[in-house]
Design an enzyme around this catalytic site. Structure first.
Site, PDB file in Angstrom:
ATOM      1  CD  GLU B 194      -1.794  -2.349   0.853  1.00 42.94           C
ATOM      2  OE1 GLU B 194      -1.237  -2.955   1.784  1.00 42.94           O
ATOM      3  OE2 GLU B 194      -2.055  -2.883  -0.243  1.00 42.94           O
ATOM      4  CG  ASN B 282      -1.633  -5.132  -3.410  1.00 40.34           C
ATOM      5  OD1 ASN B 282      -1.181  -5.554  -2.359  1.00 40.34           O
ATOM      6  ND2 ASN B 282      -1.590  -3.850  -3.727  1.00 40.34           N
ATOM      7  CG  ASP B 324      -5.727  -5.481  -1.701  1.00 42.50           C
ATOM      8  OD1 ASP B 324      -4.549  -5.539  -2.078  1.00 42.50           O
ATOM      9  OD2 ASP B 324      -6.046  -5.574  -0.493  1.00 42.50           O
TER      10      ASP B 324
END
Lengths: 139, 601
Positions: B194, B282, B324
């Protein structure tokens, strides 16, 4: 959009606030003009909208929750009832590292939008702005 | 070494000589063969999470009671579990990543180690500070700290032997995985999907920490450690070479440099093939429009030669991820019949809701089926191309930025996240802790700033609609046919690693804090409420003739909170928050190891 009275969320103490379809003043600071304009709970002025976009871009909900009522991080609905604007800015820009709050003074978006972010979160804290997606008044 | 109480081993026993490092091997594989130990986080090299111990049975499990407890002194999410070697337990905590060596005899602390870590790593880990546990080999304890420091300690004293940094928290890199000891190497990964981190895996010398090889998930061939002519992938119904620039061709411009594909899961190793297996996370950002292409090799199963790091085969589960669905979940190695034929299989329960059975030698795709019937983002996996057939309605890329794609199942939590499943060789079935959660997903344009979140999507999550109302299930799965055998509903996501035993008892923990024992049909035999919600993995060992079962409790992580986010209307999408608020009725933060045994009667 469904026109609803304010949700009574975890933060409580906002039940007596009913949004009207015109810009409103914050209750908490009757003496000062609210830093945001809101209509129907989800239509805000351009500055406040930028504040919401900043909130979203920096993924603040990862700690503070999608409706700012707190998760791992504290409830901002509550915090903004206590913090002054200057304390708020200090906290966001310098962080509270040991507690897990990052310092966002390295983020151009946050630095440029700190007042807008405050306006948005103040509106959430006052119960004037609904959680979730916002749009600009009159657009 | 201080194993006063070592008794006979199953199979052949290596003499444990302090400081003896066999060039070709460490002792950990051997230690896992003795069921008295729990010598690796997964119990063995195959990620089975199975124990041959059978003192605790389906008949007497109801008599389990607390033998002893231990508080780590830390709150927040406690993932992973204790290691037991001989008469000593080695236990970790979330940040600040304390390590305890505990004497099983009297539960006294032999030594304690607390690394000095810069607190600035905490916000980068936002929002939780989990660590998935220690590794052991050749008289050394290995800890992968949050701040990306990999450290080796003397198992007898807790003294530091060596340290090496594998990343940089200033650019969003942190580490949460357990180190993996295979043969004479320590393998570790990286977190930060992230934050625009570029995923990779590194192999280190067990004695010095020196990097032996490093393999990226995205980028040019030489950095991927692939051979365009020899690294194979499932193509049009058969295995074929991946060809040159297999990753670069699937990214626009330099996006691969921020491409994600992190490596924070549970790896496995087949000594006969000398191959290590793991999955990648991801692609970043979460706004798929900002990264056109398949985004290889994110969301991929990698099979690599342990000595060289070269990839033998790869398989991308979710090309061009739009939800995701990290591919990091454990790769379970099991020799089973698949569609009637014996295979050296690899079984993987992906975040995307499909359970994959591969031939782990060749890399062929054998089975790909939904392991929760609510999975809806794809109709099926096309067995010829190996690609999931995406349902347009649930394509967050097709619907585009600033559009809320609603009702996607599973949520970003996946049908299963990292909470590892268990395989019982006695039944040939897999016992899987799962999530039963769906989501609304709204991507938006995002700019990259080093060290700042780089997500670009808001989500809200809620229990799967039109189902039993709960947010989880514990299931039994037949990987040979791709069919569910049974499914036991749970109020919340099951976020605890499962354990099966030769006593035919299956254990798992719940987010309310229950440790549960069920039989092979999923019938509950026993439960006990530990001090906090369980996201740790259940383990078992034997000491002085008694079988023990232990689990860490300490609610936290994504579990039960979920990355719930922006709602379209004030009234919507409070499911995850509602779920979490609901959870608050059952449990509070904690950090306690609870150990159970049969009460003496």
């Amino acid at each position: 959009m469904i026109k609803k009275a304010m949700l009574s969320m975890a933060a409580g103490s906002m039940l007596f606030f009913v949004p009207v379809f015109a810009p409103v003043l914050a209750q908490a600071q009757a003496a000062d003009a609210a830093p945001y304009q809101v209509s129907e709970g989800n239509k805000v002025d351009a500055h406040t909208l930028s504040g919401w976009r900043t909130w979203r871009a920096l993924a603040c909900e990862r700690c503070h929750g999608p409706a700012q009522e707190g998760m791992v991080g504290p409830s901002l609905v509550n915090s903004l009832k206590v913090l002054s604007k200057d304390q708020f800015k200090e906290t966001v820009l310098k962080g509270r590292i040991d507690k897990g709050m990052p310092n966002f003074d390295g983020s151009k978006m946050v630095v440029e939008n700190i007042d807008n972010l405050y306006a948005y979160l103040k509106g959430r804290s006052d119960g004037a702005i609904q959680p979730g997606r916002l749009q600009e008044i009159g657009k | 070494m201080s194993f006063q109480s070592r008794t006979t081993c199953w199979g052949t026993c290596l003499a444990l000589l302090a400081g003896t490092a066999f060039a070709a091997d460490s002792d950990v594989a051997q230690l896992t063969k003795d069921p008295k130990n729990w010598a690796m986080q997964a119990g063995d090299l195959n990620n089975h999470r199975y124990s041959e111990l059978k003192q605790i049975t389906t008949k007497n499990a109801k008599n389990l009671s607390v033998a002893w407890t231990f508080s780590t002194g830390v709150l927040r999410g406690h993932e992973g579990g204790p290691l037991v070697i001989g008469d000593t337990m080695y236990l970790h905590s979330p940040f600040p990543n304390k390590v305890f060596a505990i004497a099983l005899e009297d539960q006294s602390i032999r030594w304690k180690y607390e690394p000095k870590q810069d607190a600035t790593v905490i916000p980068v880990m936002c929002c939780d500070t989990v660590n998935r546990g220690l590794a052991y080999a050749n008289g050394k304890i290995f800890l992968q700290q949050a701040d990306t420091t990999l450290v080796a300690l003397d198992a007898k004293t807790g003294n530091e032997l060596w340290k090496v940094k594998v990343g940089d928290p200033k650019i969003g890199e942190t580490t949460t995985n357990t180190p993996h000891i295979f043969k004479d190497k320590v393998l570790t990964g990286i977190s930060g999907g992230e934050f625009g981190v570029r995923g990779r895996i590194t192999a280190h010398d067990i004695n010095t920490g020196k990097v032996l090889w490093k393999a990226y998930s995205t980028g040019p061939d030489n950095e991927l450690l692939v051979d365009p002519a020899k690294t194979m992938t499932w193509t049009d119904g058969k295995m074929a070479p991946i060809g040159p620039d297999s990753s670069l061709k699937t990214w626009q411009g330099d996006q691969w440099k921020l491409g994600g594909g992190t490596t924070w899961g549970w790896y496995s190793y087949d000594p006969a093939l000398n191959v290590v297996y793991y999955g990648t996370g991801n692609p970043s950002t979460w706004n798929p429009r900002q990264r056109p292409g398949d985004n290889k090799w994110s969301m991929t199963i990698f099979a690599r030669d342990l000595d060289t790091g070269m990839a033998k085969w790869v398989y991308q589960m979710t090309p061009h991820d739009e939800w995701d669905y990290d591919g990091v979940n454990e790769m379970i190695l099991a020799d089973i019949k698949v569609k009637g034929k014996p295979h050296k299989a690899l079984v993987h329960f992906d975040r995307n809701g499909f359970a994959y059975t591969m031939d782990r030698v060749s890399g062929e795709l054998l089975v790909a089926e939904k392991y929760d019937p609510v999975v809806n983002w794809a109709t099926h996996v096309d067995m010829k191309s190996g690609r999931p057939q995406v349902v347009a309605k649930y394509s967050t890329d097709k619907n585009g930025p600033d559009v809320n794609t609603k009702g996607v199942c599973p949520s970003a939590l996946g049908t299963k996240d990292q909470q590892p499943a268990s395989y019982s060789p006695r039944t040939g079935l897999f016992y899987v802790p799962t999530n039963h959660v769906c989501m609304d997903y709204e991507p938006f344009q995002i700019e990259y700033t080093a060290g700042q979140p780089y997500v670009g999507s808001t989500l809200s999550m809620y229990a799967a609609p039109n189902s039993h109302g709960g947010m989880g299930n514990f299931i039994a799965w037949d990987a040979g046919t791709g069919k569910m055998v049974w499914s036991k509903p749970e109020r919340f996501s099951v976020w605890s690693g499962a354990l099966t035993t030769a006593g035919d008892v299956v254990f798992y923990g719940t987010l309310e804090g229950y440790l549960k024992a069920v039989d092979l049909n999923g019938k509950e035999l026993w439960k006990f409420k530990t001090p906090s919600g369980i996201i740790g993995n259940v383990t078992t060992w034997e000491y002085k003739g008694k079988q023990y079962v232990g689990v860490l409790s300490g609610i936290g992580g994504w579990a039960g909170i979920g990355l719930a986010a922006g709602l379209t209307k004030g009234t919507e999408g409070l499911g995850a928050v509602g779920g979490y608020k609901d959870l608050a009725k059952y449990t509070e933060l904690g950090g306690v190891l609870t150990v159970f045994a049969l009460s003496d009667r």
